[in-house]
Design a protein around this motif. Structure first.
Motif, PDB file in Angstrom:
ATOM      1  N   THR A  51      51.956  28.659  -2.548  1.00 20.91           N
ATOM      2  CA  THR A  51      50.966  29.569  -3.114  1.00 20.91           C
ATOM      3  C   THR A  51      50.700  29.227  -4.575  1.00 20.91           C
ATOM      4  O   THR A  51      51.526  28.614  -5.254  1.00 20.91           O
ATOM      5  CB  THR A  51      51.455  31.028  -3.021  1.00 20.91           C
ATOM      6  OG1 THR A  51      52.703  31.152  -3.724  1.00 20.91           O
ATOM      7  CG2 THR A  51      51.631  31.442  -1.572  1.00 20.91           C
ATOM      8  N   SER A  52      49.542  29.630  -5.035  1.00 25.32           N
ATOM      9  CA  SER A  52      49.180  29.432  -6.431  1.00 25.32           C
ATOM     10  C   SER A  52      49.925  30.439  -7.296  1.00 25.32           C
ATOM     11  O   SER A  52      49.929  31.640  -6.985  1.00 25.32           O
ATOM     12  CB  SER A  52      47.675  29.593  -6.601  1.00 25.32           C
ATOM     13  OG  SER A  52      47.298  29.479  -7.952  1.00 25.32           O
ATOM     14  N   THR A  53      50.565  29.963  -8.327  1.00 27.69           N
ATOM     15  CA  THR A  53      51.330  30.853  -9.212  1.00 27.69           C
ATOM     16  C   THR A  53      50.873  30.692 -10.649  1.00 27.69           C
ATOM     17  O   THR A  53      50.501  29.596 -11.082  1.00 27.69           O
ATOM     18  CB  THR A  53      52.843  30.550  -9.124  1.00 27.69           C
ATOM     19  OG1 THR A  53      53.072  29.176  -9.480  1.00 27.69           O
ATOM     20  CG2 THR A  53      53.365  30.793  -7.721  1.00 27.69           C
ATOM     21  N   LYS A  54      50.950  31.766 -11.358  1.00 19.65           N
ATOM     22  CA  LYS A  54      50.553  31.774 -12.763  1.00 19.65           C
ATOM     23  C   LYS A  54      51.667  31.201 -13.635  1.00 19.65           C
ATOM     24  O   LYS A  54      52.853  31.449 -13.378  1.00 19.65           O
ATOM     25  CB  LYS A  54      50.227  33.203 -13.190  1.00 19.65           C
ATOM     26  CG  LYS A  54      49.732  33.336 -14.616  1.00 19.65           C
ATOM     27  CD  LYS A  54      49.428  34.801 -14.923  1.00 19.65           C
ATOM     28  CE  LYS A  54      48.943  34.957 -16.356  1.00 19.65           C
ATOM     29  NZ  LYS A  54      48.642  36.377 -16.680  1.00 19.65           N
ATOM     30  N   GLY A  55      51.307  30.421 -14.633  1.00 16.86           N
ATOM     31  CA  GLY A  55      52.305  29.851 -15.528  1.00 16.86           C
ATOM     32  C   GLY A  55      52.885  30.896 -16.471  1.00 16.86           C
ATOM     33  O   GLY A  55      52.333  31.981 -16.680  1.00 16.86           O
ATOM     34  N   SER A  56      54.030  30.579 -17.027  1.00 19.50           N
ATOM     35  CA  SER A  56      54.707  31.464 -17.993  1.00 19.50           C
ATOM     36  C   SER A  56      55.260  30.621 -19.133  1.00 19.50           C
ATOM     37  O   SER A  56      55.062  29.407 -19.189  1.00 19.50           O
ATOM     38  CB  SER A  56      55.839  32.226 -17.290  1.00 19.50           C
ATOM     39  OG  SER A  56      56.858  31.321 -16.860  1.00 19.50           O
ATOM     40  N   GLU A  57      55.985  31.269 -20.034  1.00 21.61           N
ATOM     41  CA  GLU A  57      56.573  30.546 -21.160  1.00 21.61           C
ATOM     42  C   GLU A  57      57.634  29.566 -20.704  1.00 21.61           C
ATOM     43  O   GLU A  57      57.913  28.562 -21.371  1.00 21.61           O
ATOM     44  CB  GLU A  57      57.175  31.537 -22.166  1.00 21.61           C
ATOM     45  CG  GLU A  57      56.136  32.418 -22.849  1.00 21.61           C
ATOM     46  CD  GLU A  57      56.777  33.374 -23.837  1.00 21.61           C
ATOM     47  OE1 GLU A  57      58.020  33.368 -23.927  1.00 21.61           O
ATOM     48  OE2 GLU A  57      56.033  34.107 -24.508  1.00 21.61           O
ATOM     49  N   ASN A  58      58.262  29.842 -19.557  1.00 20.47           N
ATOM     50  CA  ASN A  58      59.365  29.025 -19.083  1.00 20.47           C
ATOM     51  C   ASN A  58      58.962  28.022 -18.000  1.00 20.47           C
ATOM     52  O   ASN A  58      59.749  27.117 -17.682  1.00 20.47           O
ATOM     53  CB  ASN A  58      60.477  29.921 -18.528  1.00 20.47           C
ATOM     54  CG  ASN A  58      61.026  30.859 -19.585  1.00 20.47           C
ATOM     55  OD1 ASN A  58      61.187  30.484 -20.751  1.00 20.47           O
ATOM     56  ND2 ASN A  58      61.321  32.093 -19.182  1.00 20.47           N
ATOM     57  N   ALA A  59      57.799  28.190 -17.416  1.00 19.10           N
ATOM     58  CA  ALA A  59      57.369  27.279 -16.340  1.00 19.10           C
ATOM     59  C   ALA A  59      55.850  27.218 -16.305  1.00 19.10           C
ATOM     60  O   ALA A  59      55.160  28.205 -16.590  1.00 19.10           O
ATOM     61  CB  ALA A  59      57.908  27.741 -14.990  1.00 19.10           C
ATOM     62  N   GLY A  60      55.357  26.040 -15.980  1.00 19.23           N
ATOM     63  CA  GLY A  60      53.911  25.883 -15.889  1.00 19.23           C
ATOM     64  C   GLY A  60      53.353  26.433 -14.583  1.00 19.23           C
ATOM     65  O   GLY A  60      54.082  26.680 -13.615  1.00 19.23           O
ATOM     66  N   GLY A  61      52.068  26.637 -14.554  1.00 18.28           N
ATOM     67  CA  GLY A  61      51.411  27.139 -13.347  1.00 18.28           C
ATOM     68  C   GLY A  61      51.368  26.080 -12.251  1.00 18.28           C
ATOM     69  O   GLY A  61      51.339  24.876 -12.518  1.00 18.28           O
TER      70      GLY A  61
END
Length: 306
Positions: A51-61
């Motif tokens: 699934t498509s996931t949104k990136g965060s400070e700790n991991a990219g999208g």
């Protein structure tokens, strides 16, 4: 079973359906009033692996990863554009623009314009008319042609009266529609849809008189592509379909006039159909090749243990 084989099977079925549409178009290239159809594809279902996931400070999208399962029918649409009129003479007429003639298997129905879609009328672009033995105006299949009688033709642009089967009157005034119709010669139709003829009678007061049988009605729809094909150059409308509001008026004015003595030819473009046929055939062949390759892969898997 390989996903590729599932996709290829759906592709074969979709391309076969398109070939069916193309074949029907070509078969009706010389059918009066025929409107060609076009077939479109759409993607079939997808299986989501990631699934498509949104990136965060700790991991990219991460974008979605999906497996497709081929194609399927998107739509079959009808090209309702007018085609070239062909002169055939006689009591024939072609609608010069939008609209349809109204026919019905029964002559006893009297229908208001507002109730058109509540009645199982047949609508056609083919005006092959004749007068039957009972004095009724009929089409090539024997259906009665509906319109407005002479007592209403003094309204030049619009009729609020009922739609009735057009019939030869039994009196020269045009207001008596008894069981014994007048014998008419030189029956013709003009560009405004009026059917008239010359009386042939032993009565000198009637012989040679010109009488008006009535005016054919032209039906128009807000969305003519929403009509359903019924075969034999007929279309059908219902309250539940997508054809929109319906109306019926006499030809002329804001309504399309008639070309007398003409019939509308098929609007099939053979050059386009042959081009579509070639590309569809190649698509069919490509999908069949996928099945062949998938079969070879499965064969290799089976032979691995030998």
């Amino acid at each position: 079973m390989l996903r590729a084989m599932d996709s290829a099977v759906s592709g074969l079925r979709a391309h076969q359906n398109k070939l069916d549409v193309i074949g029907n178009n070509i078969a009706n290239v010389n059918t009066f009033g025929f409107k060609s159809q076009s077939y479109s594809f759409k993607e079939a279902m997808y299986q989501t692996s990631t699934t498509s996931t949104k990136g965060s400070e700790n991991a990219g999208g991460v974008n979605a990863a999906q497996y497709g399962y081929g194609s399927m029918m998107g739509s079959i649409s009808t090209d309702m554009s007018a085609s070239t009129p062909t002169y055939v003479g006689g009591l024939n007429a072609s609608v010069d623009g939008e609209g349809f003639f109204i026919t019905f298997p029964k002559s006893t129905e009297t229908v208001t314009v507002a109730d058109m879609k509540k009645t199982d009328f047949d609508y056609t672009r083919v005006g092959q008319f004749n007068i039957d033995g009972n004095g009724y105006l009929t089409d090539a299949n024997g259906n009665f042609v509906y319109g407005f009688r002479p007592d209403e033709v003094d309204k030049p642009t619009r009729f609020d009266g009922d739609l009735v089967a057009i019939k030869v009157p039994s009196d020269v005034t045009g207001n008596d529609f008894g069981d014994d119709p007048l014998q008419l010669t030189n029956v013709k139709i003009n560009s405004l849809g009026e059917i008239s003829g010359t009386v042939k009678s032993t009565d000198p007061d009637k012989d040679g008189k010109t009488v008006s049988i009535g005016k054919v009605a032209i039906a128009t729809f807000q969305n003519p592509e929403g009509l359903s094909k019924k075969g034999s150059f007929y279309y059908g409308a219902a309250e539940s379909d997508n054809s929109g509001n319906a109306s019926a008026t006499i030809p002329g004015g804001s309504t399309s006039s008639l070309m007398t003595g003409y019939l509308e030819a098929s609007n099939v473009d053979l050059a386009k159909e042959f081009s579509d046929m070639i590309t569809t055939q190649r698509g069919f062949q490509a999908n069949s090749k996928i099945i062949t390759v998938s079969d070879e892969i499965l064969s290799d898997l089976i032979n691995m243990k030998r």
